[in-house]
Design a protein around this motif. Structure first.
Motif, mmCIF file in Angstrom:
data_model
loop_
_atom_site.group_PDB
_atom_site.id
_atom_site.type_symbol
_atom_site.label_atom_id
_atom_site.label_comp_id
_atom_site.label_asym_id
_atom_site.label_seq_id
_atom_site.Cartn_x
_atom_site.Cartn_y
_atom_site.Cartn_z
ATOM 1 N N THR A 276 8.423 40.112 1.572
ATOM 2 C CA THR A 276 7.649 39.238 0.709
ATOM 3 C C THR A 276 6.505 40.064 0.152
ATOM 4 O OG1 THR A 276 6.512 37.093 0.589
ATOM 5 C CG2 THR A 276 6.127 38.400 2.573
ATOM 6 N N ARG A 277 5.800 39.531 -0.819
ATOM 7 C CA ARG A 277 4.662 40.282 -1.344
ATOM 8 C C ARG A 277 3.569 39.338 -1.818
ATOM 9 N NH1 ARG A 277 6.398 43.027 -7.164
ATOM 10 N NH2 ARG A 277 7.322 41.176 -8.107
ATOM 11 N N VAL A 278 2.360 39.845 -1.740
ATOM 12 C CA VAL A 278 1.159 39.096 -2.092
ATOM 13 C C VAL A 278 0.485 39.802 -3.257
ATOM 14 C CG1 VAL A 278 -1.109 38.334 -1.285
ATOM 15 C CG2 VAL A 278 0.873 38.256 0.268
ATOM 16 N N ALA A 279 0.239 39.066 -4.318
ATOM 17 C CA ALA A 279 -0.454 39.651 -5.469
ATOM 18 C C ALA A 279 -1.941 39.798 -5.203
ATOM 19 C CB ALA A 279 -0.225 38.786 -6.708
ATOM 20 N N ASP A 280 -2.521 38.773 -4.534
ATOM 21 C CA ASP A 280 -3.965 38.804 -4.292
ATOM 22 C C ASP A 280 -4.313 37.709 -3.303
ATOM 23 O OD1 ASP A 280 -6.562 39.649 -4.505
ATOM 24 O OD2 ASP A 280 -6.877 38.951 -6.557
ATOM 25 N N THR A 281 -5.441 37.897 -2.637
ATOM 26 C CA THR A 281 -6.033 36.836 -1.835
ATOM 27 C C THR A 281 -7.344 36.424 -2.487
ATOM 28 O OG1 THR A 281 -7.166 38.413 -0.389
ATOM 29 C CG2 THR A 281 -4.978 37.650 0.306
ATOM 30 N N MET A 282 -7.655 35.133 -2.375
ATOM 31 C CA MET A 282 -8.878 34.587 -2.942
ATOM 32 C C MET A 282 -9.436 33.560 -1.971
ATOM 33 S SD MET A 282 -7.547 34.034 -6.894
ATOM 34 C CE MET A 282 -9.182 33.607 -7.529
ATOM 35 N N PRO A 283 -10.747 33.379 -1.925
ATOM 36 C CA PRO A 283 -11.306 32.357 -1.046
ATOM 37 C C PRO A 283 -10.833 30.960 -1.457
ATOM 38 C CG PRO A 283 -13.017 33.849 -1.845
ATOM 39 C CD PRO A 283 -11.794 34.135 -2.647
ATOM 40 N N LEU A 284 -10.730 30.087 -0.487
ATOM 41 C CA LEU A 284 -10.331 28.702 -0.750
ATOM 42 C C LEU A 284 -11.190 28.071 -1.840
ATOM 43 C CD1 LEU A 284 -8.674 26.157 0.144
ATOM 44 C CD2 LEU A 284 -10.522 25.709 1.786
ATOM 45 N N THR A 285 -12.464 28.420 -1.861
ATOM 46 C CA THR A 285 -13.388 27.831 -2.828
ATOM 47 C C THR A 285 -13.093 28.243 -4.264
ATOM 48 O OG1 THR A 285 -14.911 29.644 -2.341
ATOM 49 C CG2 THR A 285 -15.266 27.564 -1.169
ATOM 50 N N GLU A 286 -12.214 29.244 -4.446
ATOM 51 C CA GLU A 286 -11.851 29.692 -5.796
ATOM 52 C C GLU A 286 -10.457 29.213 -6.197
ATOM 53 O OE1 GLU A 286 -12.466 33.911 -6.172
ATOM 54 O OE2 GLU A 286 -14.507 33.808 -5.359
ATOM 55 N N ALA A 287 -10.056 28.063 -5.649
ATOM 56 C CA ALA A 287 -8.717 27.527 -5.933
ATOM 57 C C ALA A 287 -8.493 27.299 -7.422
ATOM 58 C CB ALA A 287 -8.498 26.228 -5.162
ATOM 59 N N ALA A 288 -9.505 26.818 -8.125
ATOM 60 C CA ALA A 288 -9.337 26.565 -9.559
ATOM 61 C C ALA A 288 -9.021 27.862 -10.302
ATOM 62 C CB ALA A 288 -10.594 25.909 -10.130
ATOM 63 N N ASP A 289 -9.706 28.947 -9.956
ATOM 64 C CA ASP A 289 -9.420 30.231 -10.596
ATOM 65 C C ASP A 289 -8.025 30.725 -10.223
ATOM 66 O OD1 ASP A 289 -11.802 30.405 -11.961
ATOM 67 O OD2 ASP A 289 -12.824 31.522 -10.372
ATOM 68 N N ALA A 290 -7.587 30.449 -8.992
ATOM 69 C CA ALA A 290 -6.236 30.829 -8.589
ATOM 70 C C ALA A 290 -5.198 30.107 -9.444
ATOM 71 C CB ALA A 290 -6.021 30.511 -7.115
ATOM 72 N N HIS A 291 -5.435 28.823 -9.724
ATOM 73 C CA HIS A 291 -4.511 28.071 -10.574
ATOM 74 C C HIS A 291 -4.504 28.646 -11.987
ATOM 75 C CE1 HIS A 291 -3.469 24.137 -8.347
ATOM 76 N NE2 HIS A 291 -3.713 25.090 -7.464
ATOM 77 N N ARG A 292 -5.657 29.065 -12.466
ATOM 78 C CA ARG A 292 -5.704 29.666 -13.804
ATOM 79 C C ARG A 292 -4.859 30.932 -13.852
ATOM 80 N NH1 ARG A 292 -11.259 28.088 -13.077
ATOM 81 N NH2 ARG A 292 -11.691 26.267 -14.401
ATOM 82 N N ARG A 293 -4.891 31.705 -12.798
ATOM 83 C CA ARG A 293 -4.117 32.940 -12.773
ATOM 84 C C ARG A 293 -2.617 32.653 -12.706
ATOM 85 N NH1 ARG A 293 -6.551 37.216 -8.630
ATOM 86 N NH2 ARG A 293 -4.832 38.411 -9.554
ATOM 87 N N VAL A 294 -2.237 31.622 -11.976
ATOM 88 C CA VAL A 294 -0.823 31.238 -11.932
ATOM 89 C C VAL A 294 -0.361 30.799 -13.312
ATOM 90 C CG1 VAL A 294 0.836 29.575 -10.993
ATOM 91 C CG2 VAL A 294 -0.827 30.672 -9.473
ATOM 92 N N LEU A 295 -1.180 30.003 -13.993
ATOM 93 C CA LEU A 295 -0.825 29.535 -15.332
ATOM 94 C C LEU A 295 -0.734 30.700 -16.325
ATOM 95 C CD1 LEU A 295 -3.016 26.313 -15.534
ATOM 96 C CD2 LEU A 295 -0.530 26.397 -15.767
ATOM 97 N N ALA A 296 -1.560 31.715 -16.144
ATOM 98 C CA ALA A 296 -1.550 32.860 -17.060
ATOM 99 C C ALA A 296 -0.292 33.696 -16.893
ATOM 100 C CB ALA A 296 -2.787 33.726 -16.829
ATOM 101 N N GLY A 297 0.345 33.644 -15.713
ATOM 102 C CA GLY A 297 1.577 34.379 -15.468
ATOM 103 C C GLY A 297 1.322 35.867 -15.257
ATOM 104 N N GLY A 298 2.421 36.605 -15.074
ATOM 105 C CA GLY A 298 2.332 38.037 -14.909
ATOM 106 C C GLY A 298 1.993 38.511 -13.514
#
Length: 308
Positions: A276-298
């Motif tokens: 498996t692979r992980v692109a990045d880890t982010m703090p729980l408090t940055e969930a909204a930014d994580a969703h933005r990155r998923v929507l941006a793709g790549g």
């Protein structure tokens, strides 16, 4: 405790970090201190309203796949103990975010969880349950088609979570795997064992024909063009507009929690049999930014939120 809830339906901006009551374990439950929770496209789909939620939500908490430590055990006989390292899948298709995994603590049914081998870290473990089970169960639908050993199968989205696991499992199952890779991600897909890598830009009607397609994107009609007459196409969500032709049939694979299977797959990732692979880890408090990155793709791998 801190948690992230969707206060309304919409984009990442609806996710709010808030104080929530600490959960208590009921009969057949444990409280898990969440160390890692995976961010899936399904989480984004839930917040935007693409997944039906029912009349009483929002608010709700996203989050299917969790990993952490047991901090308390509910009354009655217990399979797990305080201090156990666990990974699991909240069956979000029934909980609808009550609970969800975007929180510091979750009261989880023990049937949702498996013990986590010492060799596997929390972040990697959180990428396994939904993706690997979906891949395994989808390939089971292909197997039911009674394909002979060595049959060719095309896997779309092989660079992604579900597609990556499906590629590895299909190779191990004896199929000749054609795997469609995202741009500049061909090396990863080859390392998963694919016999042939298909560019994302390829016209799939020129590929094959193959006996079956595991359409992990899904692409729908475009993927079906690669399958031979009377072949099977397995999709991971409904694809409106699919018109059966040439005897081709479409099978819909919706995730179902299988604890025994989950333990097996987690164990195989721990030993390195599955990757498996992980692109990045982010703090729980940055969930909204994580969703933005998923929507941006790549992304190359999953984003995992960490807490504690």
């Amino acid at each position: 405790m801190l948690g992230v809830v969707a206060a309304a339906l919409g984009g990442p901006e609806v996710l709010q970090v808030t104080e929530l009551p600490e959960p208590e374990a009921g009969p057949g439950q444990v409280v898990v201190r969440i160390r890692a929770v995976c961010v899936h496209p399904a989480d984004v789909a839930a917040t935007t309203g693409e997944i039906p939620l029912g009349p009483d939500v929002p608010p709700f908490s996203p989050g299917w796949d969790i990993a952490g430590e047991v901090t308390s055990v509910g009354p009655g006989p217990a399979e797990l103990e305080v201090g156990d390292r666990v990974a699991g899948m909240i069956p979000w298709y029934t909980t609808r975010g009550v609970p969800g995994g975007y929180a510091e603590f979750v009261a989880a049914d023990t049937d949702w969880l498996v013990r986590l081998p010492d060799a596997l870290d929390f972040v990697s473990a959180a990428t396994v349950p939904l993706n690997a089970q979906t891949a395994h169960q989808g390939l089971s639908l292909v197997s039911l088609a009674m394909l002979p050993a060595g049959s060719s199968i095309l896997i779309t989205g092989a660079s992604g979570g579900v597609g990556g696991f499906a590629t590895q499992l299909a190779v191990r199952g004896g199929y000749r795997v054609l795997a469609q890779a995202a741009h500049d991600d061909e090396r990863w897909v080859r390392e998963l064992g694919a016999h042939e890598v298909v560019p994302r830009s390829a016209d799939l009607s020129t590929v094959g024909p193959v006996a079956a397609v595991f359409d992990a994107v899904p692409l729908g009609e475009a993927a079906a063009a690669a399958v031979e007459d009377r072949g099977v196409v397995v999709v991971t969500r409904p694809t409106p507009g699919f018109v059966p032709a040439r005897g081709v049939r479409q099978e819909l694979q919706l995730i179902r929690l299988d604890r025994e299977l989950l333990a097996e797959l987690v164990g195989q990732v721990a030993t390195g049999e599955l990757r498996t692979r992980v692109a990045d880890t982010m703090p729980l408090t940055e969930a909204a930014d994580a969703h933005r990155r998923v929507l941006a793709g790549g992304l190359r791998g999953k984003i995992v939120l960490t807490a504690g």
